[in-house]
Design a protein around this motif. Sequence first.
Motif, PDB file in Angstrom:
ATOM      1  N   ALA A   1      45.295   8.825 -18.108  1.00 58.97           N
ATOM      2  CA  ALA A   1      46.264   7.977 -17.426  1.00 58.97           C
ATOM      3  C   ALA A   1      47.063   8.834 -16.470  1.00 58.97           C
ATOM      4  O   ALA A   1      47.127  10.050 -16.632  1.00 58.97           O
ATOM      5  N   MET A   2      47.624   8.190 -15.503  1.00 55.72           N
ATOM      6  CA  MET A   2      48.323   8.967 -14.488  1.00 55.72           C
ATOM      7  C   MET A   2      49.678   8.347 -14.166  1.00 55.72           C
ATOM      8  O   MET A   2      49.809   7.142 -14.072  1.00 55.72           O
ATOM      9  N   ILE A   3      50.677   9.199 -13.997  1.00 54.89           N
ATOM     10  CA  ILE A   3      51.985   8.759 -13.503  1.00 54.89           C
ATOM     11  C   ILE A   3      52.080   9.259 -12.074  1.00 54.89           C
ATOM     12  O   ILE A   3      51.941  10.445 -11.820  1.00 54.89           O
TER      13      ILE A   3
ATOM     14  N   ARG B   1      62.161   2.221 -13.341  1.00 50.20           N
ATOM     15  CA  ARG B   1      60.815   2.031 -12.809  1.00 50.20           C
ATOM     16  C   ARG B   1      59.907   3.167 -13.244  1.00 50.20           C
ATOM     17  O   ARG B   1      58.758   2.952 -13.612  1.00 50.20           O
ATOM     18  N   GLN B   2      60.461   4.385 -13.199  1.00 51.71           N
ATOM     19  CA  GLN B   2      59.662   5.524 -13.600  1.00 51.71           C
ATOM     20  C   GLN B   2      59.212   5.360 -15.056  1.00 51.71           C
ATOM     21  O   GLN B   2      58.079   5.639 -15.407  1.00 51.71           O
ATOM     22  N   ARG B   3      60.100   4.822 -15.877  1.00 52.89           N
ATOM     23  CA  ARG B   3      59.764   4.654 -17.288  1.00 52.89           C
ATOM     24  C   ARG B   3      58.719   3.565 -17.477  1.00 52.89           C
ATOM     25  O   ARG B   3      57.897   3.636 -18.387  1.00 52.89           O
ATOM     26  N   ILE B   4      58.754   2.559 -16.598  1.00 55.66           N
ATOM     27  CA  ILE B   4      57.703   1.536 -16.649  1.00 55.66           C
ATOM     28  C   ILE B   4      56.343   2.191 -16.383  1.00 55.66           C
ATOM     29  O   ILE B   4      55.356   1.961 -17.083  1.00 55.66           O
TER      30      ILE B   4
ATOM     31  N   ILE C   1      55.552   5.185 -16.932  1.00 54.08           N
ATOM     32  CA  ILE C   1      55.169   6.005 -18.072  1.00 54.08           C
ATOM     33  C   ILE C   1      54.638   5.136 -19.205  1.00 54.08           C
ATOM     34  O   ILE C   1      53.612   5.427 -19.815  1.00 54.08           O
ATOM     35  N   ALA C   2      55.328   4.036 -19.444  1.00 53.00           N
ATOM     36  CA  ALA C   2      54.871   3.117 -20.480  1.00 53.00           C
ATOM     37  C   ALA C   2      53.450   2.673 -20.183  1.00 53.00           C
ATOM     38  O   ALA C   2      52.590   2.619 -21.076  1.00 53.00           O
TER      39      ALA C   2
ATOM     40  N   ILE D   1      63.544  11.609 -18.772  1.00 50.87           N
ATOM     41  CA  ILE D   1      62.112  11.387 -18.645  1.00 50.87           C
ATOM     42  C   ILE D   1      61.310  12.549 -19.202  1.00 50.87           C
ATOM     43  O   ILE D   1      60.302  12.357 -19.888  1.00 50.87           O
ATOM     44  N   LEU D   2      61.783  13.740 -18.941  1.00 56.03           N
ATOM     45  CA  LEU D   2      61.083  14.898 -19.486  1.00 56.03           C
ATOM     46  C   LEU D   2      61.059  14.847 -21.011  1.00 56.03           C
ATOM     47  O   LEU D   2      60.037  15.094 -21.644  1.00 56.03           O
TER      48      LEU D   2
END
Lengths: 561, 295, 505, 313
Positions: free
Chosen positions: A104-106, A171-174, A176-177, A204-205
């Motif tokens: 998976a990729m962020i 949004r960043q956490r979305i 990641i989820a 986030i880290l």
Amino acid sequence: MEFKSQDFSSATQVLTIRGLRVGLSGRPNATPVLDGIDLDIRAGETHCLVGESGSGKSVTSLAVMGLLPPDALELQGGSIDLEGFEISKATPTQLRELRARRIAMIFQEPMTALNPVLRVGEQIMEVLSMHSDLSQSEAKKRTLDMMEQVHLPDVARIFSAFPHQLSGGQRQRIMIAMALILDPDLLIADEPTTALDVTTQLQILKLIAEMQERHGTAVLFITHDMGVVAEIADTVSVMQKGRIVERAPIRELLTAPQEPYTRKLLTAVPNLAPRPARDAADRQDLVNVRGLDMTYGGGGFFRKTEGVKAARDVNFTIAPGRTLGIVGESGSGKSTVARCIMRLIDPTAGEVTIAGTEIAQLSRRQLQPHRKHFQIVFQDPYRSLNPRWTVARSLCEGPINFGTPRAEAMAKAAELMELVDLPRDALDRYPHQFSGGQRQRIAIARAVAMKPDLLVADEAVSALDVSVQAQVLDLLDDIQEKFGVAMLFITHDLRVAAQICDDVLVMQKGVVVEHGPAQAVLSNPTDTYTRNLIEAAPGRHWDFANYRALDSASAFKGATA
Amino acid sequence: MTEFPQSRRSAFQVLTGMFSLPAGARVGIGPIIAAVILVAIVLASVLAPFYVPYDPLSMNAMARLKPPSEEFLLGTDPYGRDTFSRVMTGGRVSLLIGVGAAVVSVVVGLIIGLVAGFFRTADSIIMRIMDSLMAIPAILLAIALVALNGPSLGSVIIAITVPEVPRVVRLVRSVVLSAREEPYVEAAIALGSSMPKILVQHLMPNTFAPLIVQGTYICASAILIEAILSFLGAGVSTEIPTWGNIMAEGRTYFQIKPGLIFWPGLLLSLCILAINLLGDTARDLLDPRMKKREG
Amino acid sequence: AQENETTITAVMHSGLRVLDPVITTAHITRNHGYMIYDVLTAVDADFKPQPQMADWTASDDGLTYTFTLRDGLKFHDDAPVTGTDAVASLKRWGERDSGGQMIFDVTESLEAPDDKTIVWTLREPFAPLLDVISKQSAVPPFIMPARVAETSPDETITEYVGSGPFVFNSDEYEPGVSVTYEKFDDYVPREEPVSWMAGGKVVNVDRVVWTTMPDALTAINALSAGEIDYIEQVQIDLLPILQNNPDVVVERRDELGYVTIGRPNHLHPPFDNKLVRQAAMAALDQESMLATMQGDPEYYKVCGAIFGCSTPLGDEAGSEILTGGADPEKAKALLEEAGYDGTPVVLMAPTDVISLTNQPVVAAQALREAGFEVDMQSMDWQSVVQRRAQQSPVAEGGWNMFFTNWMVPEISDPLINVMVNGRGDDAWFGWPTDPEIEKLRADFVAAEDDGARKEIAQRIQGHVMDNVNYIMMGEYLIPQARRDNIKDMIPSPVPVFWNMTKDAE
Amino acid sequence: MLLYITKRVLATIPVMLIVAIFVFLLLRLTPGDPAAILAGDAATPAQLERIRDRLGLNDPLLTQFFTWMGQLLRGDLGVSLLSNTSVAGMVADRLGPTINIALMTIVISVSLAVPMGVIAAWRHRTWVDFLVMSFSVLGFSVPVFVIGYILIQIFAIELRWVPVQGYKDPSEGLGAFFSRAILPSLTLATIYVALIARMTRASMLEVLGEDYIRTARAKGVRENVVLFRHALRNAAVPILTIIGTGFALLISGVVVTESVFNIPGIGRLTVDAILARDYPVIQAMILLTAGIYVFVNLLVDVSYSFFDPRIRY
Ligand SMILES: Nc1ncnc2c1ncn2[C@@H]1O[C@H](COP(=O)(O)OP(=O)(O)OP(=O)(O)O)[C@@H](O)[C@H]1O
Ligand SMILES: Nc1ncnc2c1ncn2[C@@H]1O[C@H](COP(=O)(O)OP(=O)(O)OP(=O)(O)O)[C@@H](O)[C@H]1O
Ligand SMILES: [Mg+2]
Ligand SMILES: [Mg+2]
């Protein structure tokens, strides 16, 4: 400083890349973009990929995902092996199966990587519906679960929100989820925190680390922030011009870098410890801002709206030859203050005096002759230069507006190019023909060409990698010394602020929460918000330039560890 | 015709870009063929008076509706006029209408659009008027205008232009409004440039690329609208052959003598095909994603 | 529509928009008039007035005409037709029709002494009275209920009730598109066999639907496919499409046909000069104009008779200049003699009426060849209609010449033919001031018998050929087409829908 | 939202007013005399003058204008000068066919053009793209009436699948309606398909380069889902816009199509009225078509927010 030092030799190899070559589509003879990359990542390991901008970090990650843009880039050799499966030879269907489930990729930009017209919950759930046979309700439950795990607040509401209704960190956490929901074996994160302020970055880290612990995920982490590298990496690869020039466990790399490029990179990382303030000149303050207020919007034809109070009661002064830094989280009103001072927007209230003239209330026409006294270097140098204009034309625009004959202005422009260390022949080129750092210097030259008394720099270096950043900071320093201009420097990077500012002003939600000499504010913050900000700065205990830890004395004093 | 990818290239670069292709943009042979066809048709039309065998207006009641022969290459029309001579000559006027309508609407629209984008006070009034003009169906307006002035070349061009202008105005205005937010415009303000200077030097060039595409579209549709006007009896006088009125005159003979529609139709289609293809190519080349992302 | 009902679907030459057959001279409205109204007297195929609604007797001094309505006449609203209705109708008609005006100029009284009788008393004899009231074009005196006929002649009527063989269906009327007529069951036809507009109008179908098709080709295709039954006017050039279809019959039911004419404006240069008018006449050539219009020689006739070649008064004397081909040399000589200075001839060219688009184009070429400067101005027919009424000089919106068409019965005698009116400003567009022709026309009215009339008509013909009041460009015929299961359509200049039958296909 | 719609509706008032003034002036400046048309060829000047008086055509322009506006405000469209029937009634009779054909055209166009554009963008610069684009450009470059004739020739005359011409209301049977409406709709659709397909392609090309499309692919989403769920909705706004502004083109096409296929619609009514200078009818028709155009575009604007949640009013 504590580094991660886990031994992975017994863990299974998740990703093995050998001799990876990627080149421009249809042009096998052009210089390849990636030239023989080797890379190994084991289960549970965090592998950081650092290096100069354009060295091929993102391309490497896209190659692993099988997502190279087909009409631009193509695989020209080498193998990418994911736990025994050869990705470079996979069919589109096999790749589709692989994605999300195994890798998976962020992506770098959470703002653009989410589909703006679909609810974020649906976007996460889509992964489940594509790759599992959970029922609709089970999938939803699983999704909500995952959203809880990434510490999203109020998941029920956020589930049915659209991306634009969420903050950058959310949004960043979305993203990641979405990446983690199927427990992938390999997670690729491409500069996932660059756009975020340090406090959100820290969250986030932590989150990625937690996940890694739980699932034993192998992580490929791409960044140019050495502080982040120091915090999270197990091993590091350094890239330059499509090759991996050095590869080492984190401690080894930071303490004993082998390659000259690695050294250059590390030396360029600015120190968090503030430089000593320059002598306060006795001269009269050049800039005097009193009670500045700025409210966006409001009014409205049919009903009064509230409006955004972007700046409230901001006061400061700057003397000639000195630099005032404004730091603070994203959206705290830093740019707003700068634009008010430049009168690019009209402040709602307050006074702005520059070189003895009150400019806040002048009409545009009255203001015109005063414009040459204050100049700005914009955050995004590319977009602040007219792409259709040659550099020469851009540089001459201002002086010609104030009556300098064209020939003279051209001569001046040539001199300026020298000053900012660019070749004279660059005058006839267009902005897109320069690198980011060069463009930044052109933008600075353009501002300096007006011989302003005040130079405002809005996040002038945040888009650059550290080595280029260092060049630009040096240049600003030079100019200030030569012309004695006063400078207003806006940044969210505390390391940069520490290196360039005499005074620092910390903003939060439009309000100045702390203001004082850089030494005092950064080493001895009194406000909780400032303190949080400084604590969140990654790698703050390491002196990168000298390959050693900072002793507690020279680290920010008073910073709670 | 409202949304165009915004470009960072000048019109000149676009034009030259068609020949020296930027890296990564593979244009293919289509546009080149299109350009060749277009040039051929334009030349053939412009030079028609020098080589056509008959006066396109000269009638011969005894030679009506003749099939193609050596004497009459493409046969004759209901007036006994030579179809070949008429079709070739007709291209001149049709192309003139196309180009005329395109140039007039683009120039007028550009000026009004810049003014609307610039003077906020004039904006709402101008845009209301433009909305109104746009809401009036083009064909009906054209018929009315032609009835007013008589079906001369000029009034056909005006009739086609009037409803097109608002679309150009909208386009220009939207480009100006969005380009106005670009940081380099703020930079120019900061450098003390006056508003008219910013408008002309910074903002106007942004409109060129979409205007090229819009212009080719107007050019193509003007030629077609002229044909429709002729069909409805409101086109250019039959004394001046155009592809449109040749086809309109020939329409009743569609089943007996398809050549009357076929030949002008073929040239018209080829022309529009070529113009559109070139316009599309320009648009594709202007797509920022077609370029390598530098930096 | 019920089962077994027969409906005729006919494509007419134009859409029906004006429903008042008295206010307008439009042919389609006249045709509509014949469907739902009846007339007192009507002409037969020999141009002879015959009784239709009424018989008549004339007093020997020619001053009193007594009409007696036949039995069984009934309006569509069930009311019987009375003398009062007829009188009101005739009076309204008299205000609109030029022939009618002439009669009323000499009328002492027009009265209905009882329900069946109408008495028309004149101050002085008007020999052609019966011819005028029997005329089938352009405005026949249709009989309407008195309450309708009392509408001002300058206003259109709003109630469409007649006593004719068909009933107007107002629900299905779409102006300009279609109009539906139903058989009037109470109509009592005359006993005599049908002949043109006279005789028994026996209706054998239940419904007649008139539609218009703006596109001629579509109409042809629709007829071929059996979607319609009848096309009133077929473009000659399209006939080949129908020729191979065994189910379609192409025929001519009107052997009189039409004439096409050019009208110079006598008020302004260059056509205020008789020599220049003669030059134009010499320059024009009937054959090439007719050939361009019609193509097939079977459908046109070179004819120099200003009253039509197949009419009683028709005479071709002095028309060789028109019928014998163009003579540009003679035209040039005449222009020379006239001292023509190159004043351009503004020729109005309508673009939207198919039957009128060709003439100006052909004429422009011919005039140019003879040395005229021609400024052909295209415009829609309505602009022509507006502009031809302008008497102002050419530079101020006037004109020099236009072309139009007439049905032959509309030009067949000096009273009906408006173009031989020479009363200057009161004359028809073009406004010739021509005392000579006015004198001839007066003589014509006063003439005792047919022989004398014919003689005067010939003199008028000669005068027009010399003075060029207008330029006769020849006669043409328009074919009609029908499915072959439509039978027994009678020959007639006005398309009529009685007598015909429709077999199941 | 409601506020926005109210505002937009209010904003149409000046637009319609300008259209009204414009049309009124245009008509009165155009040569032509309804009285002459009414009276026919042989009327004398005195007769014409009397008819003009009756029709109110001799009143001062301003009086005529205000009379008309007054009528309009009372919802009265007036009476046809020629047929003496109420304009509202004529319009009511004629609106149905045009609207039905137009709707059918839009349905056909959208369902053909959008997939065409999507596929062309997806297979950008391949022969598929070239084929789709050439086809749509061709549709754009042949005059409407020619397309109509060709379709009639093939489907009505050669194959005899459908009637040549005419119109039947859906209430008279769907079969009868479709068999007559299909050819005109297809004819009209050719231009519209071309327009929409081109815009879809351009818009999709833009969207397919966006990061979120890469994200979707990175999630392992099937290609058709990527195209139609992720990309198309994002590409929708310009496509909708072109459907709205292209409506003007549709109205133009209607005029011709109604002639070729003999459909008693408002296009023909308007042209006939213009050619006959039937002022009340022309005025009503142009106001009506302008109104429809404005309404359709209002609808389009409002529908934006359905496709793009970022757009809120
Ligand atoms: N679509 C593309 N077409 C052509 N060249 C490309 C494309 N994408 C990347 N490149 C080239 O490949 C090289 C590597 O790019 P890449 O994006 O991997 O750099 P990076 O290391 O991620 O840089 P950054 O830190 O700025 O993100 C660059 O020289 C770039 O110009
Ligand atoms: N034109 C505008 N209209 C309305 N609100 C605005 C506008 N520009 C900025 N804002 C709001 O004002 C606040 C301050 O914005 P500003 O750009 O000054 O922040 P910043 O501190 O520069 O943030 P960053 O570090 O992200 O650049 C933010 O909440 C922003 O959303
Ligand atoms: Mg990158
Ligand atoms: Mg900012």
